[in-house]
Scaffold this active site. Structure first.
Site, short mmCIF file in Angstrom:
data_model
loop_
_atom_site.label_atom_id
_atom_site.label_comp_id
_atom_site.label_asym_id
_atom_site.label_seq_id
_atom_site.Cartn_x
_atom_site.Cartn_y
_atom_site.Cartn_z
CB CYS A 191 -0.89 0.02 1.24
SG CYS A 191 -2.46 -0.78 1.02
CB CYS A 214 -3.69 -1.60 3.58
SG CYS A 214 -3.24 0.01 2.92
#
Length: 380
Positions: A113, A210
């Site tokens: 991420c 995430c």
């Protein structure tokens, strides 16, 4: 006419307390601050068919976070924009996440991420569309910019330090980054938020995957990877002691959730055979034999800064886990791989990241490919 020389910073405003205080501090330091909220997961577009227990999460969390981000931006007095990187997240983060589970490995999507979304897609958007000089995030980390290199340093709050998740950043990404709360503790961050009257002051920290959030992991994964039922086998006597719905739902070292009744001793997961769809378990009394290792092959190593063999090096195998002393660090010629020997450590699992430190510097990290647990020989 006076020329405005203020640097423009685009802050990732997530609707949490850390990014809220980061934005406030930047504004107080005299930067021109712009908030940017990211929405990177679409339940419908990404074919997520949630079970009843997960219905509350369908899009609601993200919208509530956006409302909080709007309230914070208004309170601080900065503009806020919203952007979606749904395709980028799917291609660069989620597909890898799924492929690793299909390989029986335990991935860390937060690292990807940061690498591909927050410090790539977000960075490019901020620089190209919003003409940013820097981007900022609410990470507990520090960055030191010099003429030659930008260094990633541990945060003051050792319990919250997030450099582990930033190990894959390149110099081109780090040199554009600011981490305003790196010198603060979590308690100090909350105190600042309360004193300024930010709505996020008492908001709990986000958890889960995430940009996706909390999910019943098994139900969530079923949307993308079919169940693969198989047997749970006692590795000591080769007896079948139970059944499972898929090896991907279990991790090496796992004790809870095995649903093994009538056993004389507590059991743990010691091995997985993806081809035979077998999960091997062992009595806890043999834990050291199957879980302890002191050597690992780390692939796709990313160096944020050069490794200095004159300075002691340590490794972190999981976020918030204690650092482990590295006794030897061998870069394998013509590859991005390293072979490390370290003080004995437990349940070091392929697919996880090994992140390396020299003093307060995070020098980079890579993916654990093999360990010598249970006397296995490492091949490279």
């Amino acid at each position: 006419m006076e020329v405005n020389t203020k640097k423009r910073v685009v802050i990732g405003l997530s609707g949490g307390v850390d990014s809220s205080v980061s934005a406030l501090l930047l504004k107080q330091q005299g930067y021109e601050v712009i908030g940017l909220f990211m929405a990177n997961w679409d339940t419908v577009a990404n074919f997520e068919n949630n079970r009843e227990s997960d219905k509350k999460h369908q899009g609601c969390e993200s919208e509530l976070d956006y409302q909080d981000a709007q309230a914070v931006a208004q309170k601080i007095g900065i503009p806020l924009y919203r952007v979606e990187f749904i395709k980028e997240y799917w291609n660069n983060v989620f597909e890898y996440f799924l492929s690793e589970y299909q390989k029986n490995r335990t991935p860390n999507p937060d690292i990807l991420c940061n690498q591909f979304i927050k410090f790539d897609s977000f960075l490019n958007y901020a620089k190209n569309e919003l003409k940013a000089d820097y981007i900022a995030m609410g990470h507990y980390a520090k960055v030191k910019h010099t003429n030659n290199l930008s260094y990633l340093l541990k945060a003051t709050d050792v319990n919250k330090d997030q450099t582990y998740f930033l190990c894959n950043l390149k110099q081109t990404q780090l040199q554009n980054a600011l981490f305003p709360i790196g010198d603060l503790t979590k308690q100090q961050v909350r105190t600042i938020a309360k004193e300024y009257g930010l709505v996020t002051a008492n908001k709990k920290d986000s958890t889960g995957i995430c940009f996706i959030g909390e999910r019943n992991f098994k139900y969530f994964l079923e949307n993308y990877i079919p169940n693969q039922p198989g047997e749970i086998v006692n590795i000591v006597n080769n007896q079948i002691v139970g059944h499972h719905m898929g090896t991907m739902y279990y991790t090496i070292g796992q004790r809870k959730g095995l649903n093994l009744g009538g056993m004389n001793e507590r059991m743990f997961v010691c091995e997985k055979d993806i081809n035979k769809k077998i999960i091997y378990v062992s009595p806890l009394s043999l834990e050291d034999q199957y879980l302890i290792s002191n050597q690992a092959l780390v692939e796709n190593m990313n160096f944020i800064e050069p490794y200095n063999p004159q300075i002691p090096i340590s490794v972190r195998f999981r976020h918030r886990q204690n650092l482990v002393v590295v006794n030897s660090f061998l870069c394998i010629e013509n590859t991005n791989n390293v072979l490390i020997n370290y003080e004995p450590a437990k349940a070091i699992t392929p697919g996880q990241y090994a992140v390396f430190y020299q003093n307060d510097h995070c020098i980079g990290g890579g993916v654990i490919a093999q360990t010598n647990a249970n006397h296995k020989k490492i091949n490279f």
